[in-house]
Each structure stands twice: as structure tokens, then as C-alpha cells.
Design a protein around this motif. Structure first.
Motif, short mmCIF file in Angstrom:
data_model
loop_
_atom_site.label_atom_id
_atom_site.label_comp_id
_atom_site.label_asym_id
_atom_site.label_seq_id
_atom_site.Cartn_x
_atom_site.Cartn_y
_atom_site.Cartn_z
N GLY A 176 27.69 -131.15 106.53
CA GLY A 176 28.05 -131.41 105.14
C GLY A 176 26.91 -131.92 104.30
O GLY A 176 26.71 -131.49 103.16
N LEU A 177 26.13 -132.89 104.83
CA LEU A 177 25.04 -133.45 104.04
C LEU A 177 23.97 -132.40 103.76
O LEU A 177 23.40 -132.36 102.67
N ASP A 178 23.71 -131.53 104.72
CA ASP A 178 22.77 -130.44 104.52
C ASP A 178 23.24 -129.55 103.38
O ASP A 178 22.44 -129.14 102.52
N ALA A 179 24.53 -129.28 103.34
CA ALA A 179 25.07 -128.44 102.27
C ALA A 179 24.94 -129.11 100.91
O ALA A 179 24.56 -128.47 99.91
N ILE A 180 25.22 -130.41 100.85
CA ILE A 180 25.10 -131.13 99.57
C ILE A 180 23.67 -131.05 99.07
O ILE A 180 23.42 -130.74 97.89
N GLY A 181 22.71 -131.32 99.94
CA GLY A 181 21.31 -131.26 99.53
C GLY A 181 20.90 -129.88 99.06
O GLY A 181 20.17 -129.73 98.07
N ARG A 182 21.36 -128.84 99.76
CA ARG A 182 20.97 -127.48 99.40
C ARG A 182 21.60 -127.05 98.08
O ARG A 182 20.97 -126.35 97.28
N VAL A 183 22.84 -127.46 97.83
CA VAL A 183 23.47 -127.11 96.55
C VAL A 183 22.78 -127.84 95.41
O VAL A 183 22.51 -127.23 94.35
N LEU A 184 22.46 -129.11 95.59
CA LEU A 184 21.75 -129.85 94.54
C LEU A 184 20.39 -129.21 94.26
O LEU A 184 20.01 -129.02 93.10
N SER A 185 19.65 -128.89 95.32
CA SER A 185 18.31 -128.33 95.11
C SER A 185 18.35 -126.93 94.53
O SER A 185 17.36 -126.46 93.95
N ALA A 186 19.47 -126.25 94.63
CA ALA A 186 19.59 -124.91 94.06
C ALA A 186 19.64 -124.95 92.54
O ALA A 186 19.37 -123.93 91.88
N HIS A 187 19.95 -126.12 91.96
CA HIS A 187 20.11 -126.19 90.51
C HIS A 187 19.31 -127.31 89.84
O HIS A 187 19.04 -127.23 88.64
N LEU A 188 18.99 -128.39 90.57
CA LEU A 188 18.40 -129.56 89.95
C LEU A 188 16.93 -129.71 90.29
O LEU A 188 16.44 -129.12 91.26
N ARG A 189 16.26 -130.51 89.49
CA ARG A 189 14.86 -130.83 89.72
C ARG A 189 14.68 -132.34 89.66
O ARG A 189 15.52 -133.05 89.11
N ALA A 190 13.57 -132.84 90.22
CA ALA A 190 13.30 -134.28 90.21
C ALA A 190 13.44 -134.84 88.80
O ALA A 190 12.95 -134.25 87.83
N GLY A 191 14.10 -135.98 88.71
CA GLY A 191 14.33 -136.62 87.42
C GLY A 191 15.70 -136.35 86.84
O GLY A 191 16.14 -137.08 85.94
N ASP A 192 16.39 -135.30 87.32
CA ASP A 192 17.75 -135.04 86.85
C ASP A 192 18.70 -136.14 87.34
O ASP A 192 18.44 -136.81 88.34
N THR A 193 19.81 -136.30 86.64
CA THR A 193 20.78 -137.35 86.94
C THR A 193 22.03 -136.77 87.59
O THR A 193 22.56 -135.75 87.14
N VAL A 194 22.48 -137.44 88.66
CA VAL A 194 23.67 -137.04 89.38
C VAL A 194 24.71 -138.16 89.28
O VAL A 194 24.42 -139.31 89.61
N ALA A 195 25.90 -137.84 88.82
CA ALA A 195 26.99 -138.80 88.77
C ALA A 195 27.64 -138.88 90.15
O ALA A 195 27.98 -137.85 90.73
N VAL A 196 27.81 -140.10 90.67
CA VAL A 196 28.34 -140.29 92.02
C VAL A 196 29.42 -141.38 92.00
O VAL A 196 29.47 -142.21 91.09
N GLU A 197 30.25 -141.36 93.02
CA GLU A 197 31.29 -142.37 93.17
C GLU A 197 30.66 -143.72 93.53
O GLU A 197 29.69 -143.78 94.27
N ASP A 198 31.25 -144.80 93.00
CA ASP A 198 30.77 -146.14 93.30
C ASP A 198 31.96 -147.05 93.61
O ASP A 198 32.77 -147.30 92.73
N PRO A 199 32.05 -147.52 94.87
CA PRO A 199 31.13 -147.34 96.00
C PRO A 199 31.20 -145.92 96.55
O PRO A 199 32.18 -145.21 96.35
N GLY A 200 30.13 -145.53 97.24
CA GLY A 200 30.05 -144.16 97.73
C GLY A 200 29.34 -144.07 99.06
O GLY A 200 28.95 -145.08 99.66
N TRP A 201 29.14 -142.84 99.53
CA TRP A 201 28.58 -142.56 100.85
C TRP A 201 27.09 -142.83 100.86
O TRP A 201 26.32 -142.19 100.12
#
Length: 444
Positions: free
Chosen positions: A156-181
Motif C-alpha cells: 500500500g505505501l508503495d502505491a501511495i508514493g507512486r500515485v503521488l509522484s505521478a502527479h506532484l512535484r517537490a513543494g506541492d501540498t498534500v492534505a492528510v488526516e490528523d492524527p494520521g499514519w
């Protein structure tokens, strides 16, 4: 602030950053330790404060350190670098309620079964086993997830990273759950992405928080559909409808859904799949079938899945067809289905029983699905230390939190029902009094 023993050296920002990285790698600088304040280190080295600040900035971009406001700069709890330091010893005699892993007693037998005449010595002609693709599609569609395009990743974590890298670049902002994984937070940091935390309640992230995040420039959203780690919340159908309405006004947002519990979750699945132009829905095999089964199924829009698969072909190549075959055999085994159903109900009994026992003692505890219970506390360190003295090893909430209130995570995997009352008594005692924990749960 904790005393600082290690002092970086160097004449340039690059030198200072390299020295810190070496210190982390060889164990002189441990996870969680502070770095010297920028101005004091600059004075000590005879450099401009901007040079030290630039070095710390490079380390942040690589995910090695994090800034905690006025408290300073600290090595991340899990810096992305191999170290020569010894692994942390386990707490002898304490029951592990901290690791977050499934109960080995409730996992199915990993029987390879027939290999369909595929030789492990030969490179595969297909990226995904056709039978696995069809099984994955059927299972997802039954849960209401559109699944025209299917691929597999190394968990799962590999998939999350690959999906993010398919669209985002360094400096982009990701909204995440707080508290989160924490693993996802570490991954985001190593990718040079920025985190924008979203508050939770029992039904998942709140629509007003998502609206603010998107207006603030968040380009992506990561959501846990069920068994949210660490709070146990799950996305309800009504909350999914509300979030879809928000996302409808921001169709260029990348939505990543993590259904890591999969078949272990008794809560029904509500999904945001297809609410925006770019999305990925991920389900891993680790929790239901075993942590070492590193296979994740991914569906999403055509472009996202094609980018993930295309980049995998130029890096890892493919996920072993032997592992794919093993997962397929588990999916199609009647006996395995029985084992998974038994595990699902066992986790529910332990989790809900613990929540009830803690609530009866005046504590604020949540855990509607999954393997974990989140308990609000006033002082994480005191409670974790007190429970350890009583023979219980639990996880401090600081690993999971960005802005949310303090808490501890208790994983129920290794608990027996007969232990619930004793554990609840010990948690109440460690908190000092029931009122110390009545701080509103994990909603902030």
C-alpha cells in the motif's frame, strides 16, 4: 528543550547537511534528537545564519529533519536513511500493543498452490496476472469502486508514493488526516512535499476542513476509507457525499484512498473514487493476509494507473508473479475466507470491548473499525511510561499527530478478551484520573 550533544561542522550549507546526514547514519545523532538553534550554530561556526538555515532546509527537503515551531529542528522519528545504529530493543516482559501489526494467530496459511506453469526463472510477459486483475476488479466493483484500470504495487505505501509522484512535484501540498499514519507522513516528507493536516471525527475528515485546505492550495488529498490509523474512524456514506460535493468544485485535486484493512473491516466502504479527474484507490494484502505479503492492488483513472505502471517498468519492473499467484490463491480459497471472517469478528470483539471498558472508566476512547483504539490523554509520555511499568507497550500519539490533541494508540491484535478490564484499569491509573483524558477525543 533537550540538551544538544552533537554539533554539526562545515563551511557551507552542503557541508553542514552532509555532516548531519553522516551523524544520523552512524548513530551519533538519533531519531527525535534536536539540532542546535540556527543562530547559535552559525556563531559557533563563524557563518551567516542564512547558511545554517539553508543546510537545515536541505535536510527538511530530504525528509531527515522536521521543524517543530519554536521548539526547534529535530531528526525525524524515521529518517529515510539506512543507519549503522543497533535496532531498539523490545520491552522485555511487556505485551506489544504498539506495533500495529495483525495477530499472527488470525492470519491464513500462505499456501503457494499451483503456479500455472509459470517459471520464476523467466521474465513475465504480463505485468499483472489476468486472473488476479479480474478478481481484483470484481471485488472492487462489488464494493462500489469503479475499477476499469487495475495494476499492482509492492504494498500500500508503495502505491501511495507512486500515485503521488505521478502527479506532484517537490513543494506541492498534500492534505492528510490528523492524527494520521506515520509511514505516509514520512513518505511525504522524503518526497519534498508539504503536509496540510485535516481534523477528524468519527465519520472521517470534515468537509469544512477540506474546503479550507483546497482554498489554501492543497493539490492532493489522502484519505483512509476504513480502520483509520490511529483513531479507527471510517468514512461514512453521508460524509463521502459531503466531501464529493467539495471536491466537485476542485476537479484538479488528486485523491488517494487507502483501504488498507480491506477484508478485515466490518464497516461498509464509502469511496471518493471518481470525484475528481485524477484519483487512485489502493487496497493492500498486508493486514488481512500477512505483513510479508507485499502486494497492493491499485485502481484509478487511466492516466494515473498508466503513469504508475509505466514508471514501475523502468524501476522495479514488476511485482513478482509468484506473489500475485499467492494472493490470487488466497482470494479464491474458501478456507481462507473463513479465516478472514473469524479474524474480522475477533478484532471487532477486542476493539469494541476495550473502547467500552475505557469509556466505563471515564476515558475518551475511540475505535469504530480496524485494529486500533485511540485514547485521549493529557500527558503522552507519563501514560506510556506508566503502562510500560504495568507490562503494556503502547504507542505515544506524537508519532501520529500534527496539530491534534495528545493521545495514545493501543493495537488490540495481541490482546485477549480476558485482559481488557485489567488494561482499562491500568490506563485509567496511568492517566492519573479519568478527567485527564476527557479532552474531546481526536477531533480538534
Amino acid at each position: 528543550m533537550a540538551s544538544i550533544q552533537y554539533r554539526p561542522i562545515g563551511h557551507t550549507a552542503k557541508d553542514i547537511a552532509a555532516d548531519v546526514e553522516t551523524a544520523v547514519r552512524d548513530g551519533r545523532l538519533s531519531p527525535g534528537e534536536p539540532l542546535p538553534p540556527v543562530r547559535s550554530l552559525a556563531t559557533e561556526l563563524g557563518l551567516a545564519p542564512g547558511t545554517v538555515a539553508a543546510a537545515y532546509g536541505q535536510l527538511r527537503e530530504r525528509g531527515l529533519v522536521e521543524t517543530r515551531g519554536r521548539r526547534g529542528t529535530f531528526v525525524r522519528p524515521r529518517p529515510p536513511i539506512a543507519t549503522r545504529s543497533q535496532p531498539q530493543p523490545g520491552h522485555a516482559g511487556a505485551l506489544d500493543l504498539a506495533s500495529g501489526q495483525p495477530d499472527p494467530r488470525l492470519l491464513p496459511k500462505l499456501n503457494p498452490g499451483p503456479l500455472r506453469h509459470r517459471s520464476p526463472a523467466a521474465a513475465p510477459q504480463e505485468f499483472v496476472l489476468p486472473e488476479l486483475r479480474e478478481q481484483a476488479r470484481d471485488r472492487l466493483v462489488r464494493d462500489g469502486v469503479p475499477a476499469e484500470w487495475i495494476s499492482v504495487t509492492s504494498g500500500g505505501l508503495d502505491a501511495i508514493g507512486r500515485v503521488l509522484s505521478a502527479h506532484l512535484r517537490a513543494g506541492d501540498t498534500v492534505a492528510v488526516e490528523d492524527p494520521g499514519w506515520p509511514n505516509a507522513l514520512d513518505l511525504i516528507a522524503t518526497m519534498g512535499l508539504r503536509v496540510l493536516p485535516l481534523e477528524l471525527d468519527a465519520a472521517g475528515i470534515r468537509p469544512e476542513g477540506l474546503t479550507r485546505a483546497l482554498h489554501a492550495g492543497a493539490r492532493a488529498l489522502i484519505v483512509t476509507n476504513r480502520a483509520q490509523n490511529p483513531t479507527g474512524s471510517y468514512l461514512t456514506a453521508e460524509r463521502a457525499r459531503q466531501l464529493r460535493a467539495v471536491l466537485g468544485d476542485h476537479p484538479d485535486t488528486l485523491v488517494v484512498e487507502d483501504d488498507h484493512a480491506g477484508e478485515l473491516a466490518t464497516a461498509g466502504l464509502a469511496t471518493l473514487a471518481g470525484a475528481t479527474e485524477s484519483w487512485g484507490f489502493i487496497r493492500s494484502a498486508s493486514k488481512p493476509y500477512g505483513p510479508d505479503l507485499r502486494v497492493g492492488t491499485l485502481t484509478g483513472d487511466e492516466t494515473t494507473v498508466a503513469r504508475v505502471e509505466g514508471r514501475m517498468r523502468t524501476t522495479s519492473g514488476w511485482v513478482s508473479l509468484l506473489l500475485q499467484q499467492l494472493l490470487l490463491n488466497l482470494w479464491t480459497s474458501e478456507r481462507t475466507g473463513t479465516v478472514i471472517r473469524r479474524a474480522r469478528h475477533a478484532y471487532d470483539d477486542r476493539r469494541l470491548g476495550l473502547v467500552s471498558a475505557l469509556t466505563d472508566r471515564g476515558l475518551s476512547a475511540t475505535g469504530a473499525s480496524g485494529l486500533n483504539v485511540w485514547v485521549a490523554v493529557a500527558d503522552e509520555t507519563a501514560v506510556v511510561t506508566g503502562l510500560l511499568a504495568g507490562g503494556w507497550s503502547v504507542a505515544a500519539g506524537s508519532r501520529f499527530r500534527q496539530r491534534s490533541a495528545p493521545g495514545i494508540r493501543i493495537t488490540v491484535s495481541n490482546l485477549d478478551l480476558a485482559q481488557l478490564d485489567r488494561l482499562a484499569d491500568d490506563v485509567a491509573e496511568a492517566c492519573g484520573s479519568a478527567t485527564n483524558a476527557a479532552t474531546g477525543g481526536y477531533s480538534v
